[in-house]
Scaffold this motif. Structure first.
Motif, PDB file in Angstrom:
ATOM      1  N   HIS A 108      59.012 -18.229  31.750  1.00 25.68           N
ATOM      2  CA  HIS A 108      58.224 -18.244  32.966  1.00 25.68           C
ATOM      3  C   HIS A 108      58.479 -19.488  33.785  1.00 25.68           C
ATOM      4  CE1 HIS A 108      55.266 -20.362  30.388  1.00 25.68           C
ATOM      5  NE2 HIS A 108      55.686 -19.498  29.527  1.00 25.68           N
ATOM      6  N   CYS A 125      56.982 -23.862  36.414  1.00 26.60           N
ATOM      7  CA  CYS A 125      56.172 -22.868  35.724  1.00 26.60           C
ATOM      8  C   CYS A 125      54.949 -22.582  36.560  1.00 26.60           C
ATOM      9  CB  CYS A 125      55.750 -23.368  34.354  1.00 26.60           C
ATOM     10  SG  CYS A 125      54.558 -22.289  33.566  1.00 26.60           S
ATOM     11  N   TYR A 127      52.538 -20.814  35.634  1.00 23.76           N
ATOM     12  CA  TYR A 127      51.349 -20.624  34.803  1.00 23.76           C
ATOM     13  C   TYR A 127      50.618 -21.955  34.638  1.00 23.76           C
ATOM     14  CZ  TYR A 127      48.351 -19.547  30.899  1.00 23.76           C
ATOM     15  OH  TYR A 127      47.251 -19.384  30.096  1.00 23.76           O
ATOM     16  N   CYS A 128      51.339 -23.001  34.257  1.00 24.06           N
ATOM     17  CA  CYS A 128      50.662 -24.270  33.983  1.00 24.06           C
ATOM     18  C   CYS A 128      51.084 -25.353  34.968  1.00 24.06           C
ATOM     19  CB  CYS A 128      50.923 -24.720  32.557  1.00 24.06           C
ATOM     20  SG  CYS A 128      52.645 -25.069  32.223  1.00 24.06           S
TER      21      CYS A 128
END
Ligand SMILES: [Zn+2]
Ligand SMILES: [Zn+2]
Ligand SMILES: [Zn+2]
Lengths: 550, 209
Positions: A108, A125, A127-128
């Protein structure tokens, strides 16, 4: 473990050591003597975990007339592919380049062109919000990321290691070479020995090799006095130990391990959360020595593989996927679902409307399926026939379930026939709408008691029958989870209950017999009338409910 | 009181779904924006509390003339026998392109089950996919055929889940593969035969009211 009840798991007969698979010429009458065949299958046995499968994960070898599980099939790589770009990767390049796609990014992490400086890219990323800026890595182009990463790694760590080596060679020479160091050390001690040995060497030819002994003897016999000897010895340098690199001594001090101090300081400030977990460190060899999260190196997407499965015994393909990335079609697929009689279980008097836990449509929590000890429960056990022949089914079950909680089990009608499967799904669909099963259940739930409610289960009678299913009644008296308190405490007999011992699991031995057109005669007209008898038998386990403690 | 408690209930539940000509069942309590931009393949279900943001679609270029702007743009395309459970949200993914917000159409195949309270912003979900409850499928994520997304999974933006995978976790990782018999083994439509990834027509039929 949160398991949705009820469930059925099938044991692949390949794991049976006590009871061999019953193939061929055995008659059905000896089901009663099933004890002779060996131990009953114990679902609470620790080994059972490894031999029970949901039916959709089993394959079937029609040559061997045997189900096949991961233990008795062999995997065969059909193709490798990159899950990210969905491209087929030739196996030759897999072998040479390793198991990751050189041009793709991490799972990702993706190239992000939004960074301000022109012609510079980062992995980001979403996501984070981690990005390669945190490890100070930028890319010059959004393709061949893995290659660029590799270069960056080499530039940072590879070169540093080499440089370190060279530095040491130049400044501390010849400290790094073991041989040279050893030579230095040897030379030093030889010199020392000869230097310090020079003075007392006046007696070096004597057999009294130890200078102390010699001195004492000389003293005794009135030679040079002990003190005089001592004096003469003070003049030359006494023998000493090696004191530095030129003398061959390499010392490891605190600054001998580079960065250790800094590392400790860093842990002090970042805390344990800042350190890399073992899982993170083991993602890739590049992270093996990484101690902190902010030093972790991104990894390329591991390739996926599509596998075919072969029977371990006869080597024929049981499942052979099409050679096309993304396609879930099969050239060959012998599913156990299409060969093995399928069991399902449901309460005769449902307390709550049935709901398939896989298809929970609303956020409400499902009531836990529980049964109480010593309260007789009745279940409808349905056997569904997937093959196109009428099958004679014989069920056997131990009178009490194995395991620490013994429940009594009775199948009211253990021997019956199940009709053949049809070939049209839609036909079955339309049949099921007119079949009264669901309607009756709906009626029962509406009115509380229907006309059917009067019907009592009878021993030896089939409960319900449809075209390719037959249902019988199964009676269970759940055992007590805790044995009643004893007057005299007896620690020895009290067995400690472990997790899941309170699950009511019923092992059932299923044997199906049918007549079929022989394999080799299928195409020949003159053999048309001929039929051979077939048989398949297996253990399966019904997970019914959890038994309450009280 | 207790003799006929079901009568009013029954009428209201009977009205729960509007059934279209092609057999789609749409709850009256679903929130659907931009109806003209949503395609339903037939025999699909949108349950109560479901939000469909069909209004978030790509803007049509005005300069292209009349021919292009004739039909409505599709923002969400759902195939046949899909079940979108209670309180799910389907929101087409957006990205900023040349300084303007651009929405991309969401495509979904057939026989997809989406568990309750899941938020979907994927660009594409293929067929025979089983998605658990309380998941978040990030913008532009792709779920290929025959996948199982475990409940409470967060699929990060742009992640591509390869066909036949089981994914789970936050962020989602590929945990394994579905069995070779994924979605197979149905010979009838009875409830005990519903299988994940299988033909969902039986499940669709059972949703009434
Ligand atoms: Zn096996
Ligand atoms: Zn991340
Ligand atoms: Zn075989």
């Amino acid at each position: 473990m949160t398991t949705a009840f009820p469930y059925v798991r099938y044991a692949c007969p390949c794991t049976e050591t006590a009871a061999p698979p019953l193939l061929g010429k055995r008659s059905s009458q000896d089901v009663e003597t099933e004890q002779d065949e060996g131990l009953t299958f114990n679902p609470h046995d620790q080994r059972a975990n490894f031999s029970l499968y949901p039916l959709d994960q089993l394959l079937f070898c029609d040559e061997c007339n045997h189900t096949r599980c991961p233990k008795c099939w062999t995997d065969e790589m059909i193709y490798w592919y990159c899950p990210h770009c969905q491209f087929d990767v030739p196996s030759s390049s897999v072998k040479s380049d390793g198991n990751s796609r050189p041009s793709s990014s991490s799972t990702h992490l993706r190239p992000d062109g939004g960074s301000s400086s022109n012609d510079s890219y980062i992995l980001h990323c979403q996501y984070c919000d981690w990005s390669t800026l945190e490890i100070d890595v930028k890319f010059s182009k959004p393709s061949r990321i893995t290659e660029q990463l590799q270069k960056a790694w080499k530039a940072r760590y590879g070169a540093k290691e080499e440089k370190d080596e060279e530095d040491r060679k130049q400044h501390e020479s010849p400290g790094t070479q073991h041989d040279a160091t050893f030579a230095n050390l040897q030379r030093f001690y030889k010199d020392q020995l000869s230097e310090s040995g020079d003075q007392p060497n006046m007696y070096s030819n004597s057999p009294y090799s130890s200078p102390a002994n010699l001195a004492r003897i000389m003293n005794l016999y009135g030679g040079l006095s002990y003190n005089a000897l001592k004096k003469t010895r003070e003049k030359p340098q006494p023998m000493r130990e090696a004191g530095g690199l030129p003398e061959g001594l390499v010392t490891y001090t605190e600054d001998g391990i580079p960065g250790e101090e800094e590392m400790i300081e860093k842990i002090k400030t970042l805390g344990l959360e800042g350190t890399a977990s073992e899982e993170q460190r083991l993602t890739t060899p590049q992270n093996y020595d990484t101690r902190f999260q902010d030093e972790l190196w991104p990894i390329a997407t591991p390739l996926r593989v599509r596998r075919g499965k072969r029977c371990r015994t006869c080597r024929q393909f049981l499942a052979r996927p099409e050679h096309k990335v993304g396609s879930m079609r099969y050239k060959i697929r012998l599913l156990a679902l299409n060969y093995v009689q399928r069991l399902s279980i449901s309460p005769l008097q449902p307390t709550a409307p049935r709901q398939n836990p896989s298809f929970q449509l609303r956020p409400e929590t499902l009531p836990e399926v529980k049964v109480h000890p010593h309260q007789t429960q009745q279940y409808i056990l349905t056997v569904r026939n997937p093959i196109f022949e009428t099958v004679k089914v014989t069920l056997a079950t131990p009178a009490t379930t194995p395991g620490k909680v013994a429940s009594k089990v009775t199948i009211l009608c253990p021997s019956f026939t199940v009709g053949p499967a049809g070939d049209m799904w839609d036909e079955a669909l339309s049949a099921s709408t007119t079949s009264d099963g669901s309607r009756r259940a709906a009626m029962a739930s509406l009115t509380g008691s229907s006309a059917d409610g009067d019907r009592q289960p009878e021993a030896g009678k089939v409960w319900e029958r449809s075209r390719n299913t037959t249902s019988v009644i199964l009676e269970v008296v759940p055992g007590a989870v805790k044995s009643p308190p004893k007057i005299v405490p007896d620690d020895k007999q009290e067995e400690e209950l472990t997790e899941d011992d309170d699950i009511l699991e019923i092992p059932i031995y299923v044997r199906a017999e049918w007549e079929a057109v022989p394999h080799d005669a299928a195409g020949h007209a003159d053999h048309k009338g001929e039929r051979e008898s077939r048989e398949f038998a297996y253990w399966c386990v019904l997970g019914v409910a959890r038994i309450t403690q009280t | 009181m207790s003799s006929r408690p079901t009568a009013p209930n029954r009428r209201s539940t009977k009205n729960e779904y509007i059934e279209t000509d092609t057999g789609n069942k749409i709850s009256r309590r679903a929130h659907i924006e931009g109806k003209q931009n949503i395609m339903l393949g037939g025999k699909s279900v949108l349950m109560a509390g479901v939000t469909l943001r069909g209004d978030l679609h790509r803007l049509q270029e005005q300069s292209e003339g009349d021919e292009r702007s004739k039909g409505p743009v599709t923002a969400i395309n759902i195939g046949r026998a899909c079940i979108i459970s209670t309180n799910c949200t389907l929101r087409p993914p957006m990205r900023i392109h040349h300084g303007t917000m651009t929405f991309y159409p969401m495509r979904m195949g057939d026989n997809i089950f989406i568990g309750h309270s899941t938020h979907v912003s994927s660009i594409h979900i293929a067929s025979h996919v089983h998605i658990g409850a309380n998941c978040v499928l990030g913008p532009f994520s792709v779920i290929k055929d025959n996948c199982k997304v475990l409940p409470n999974t967060v699929v990060p933006p742009h992640m591509i889940v390869p066909a036949g995978s089981v994914v789970g976790g936050r962020p989602a990782r590929i945990l394994g593969e579905v069995g070779d018999g994924w979605g197979q083994g149905q010979t009838g439509g009875g409830e005990e035969e519903w299988v994940e990834g299988g033909d969902l027509r039986g499940v669709v039929r059972s949703i009434k009211g």
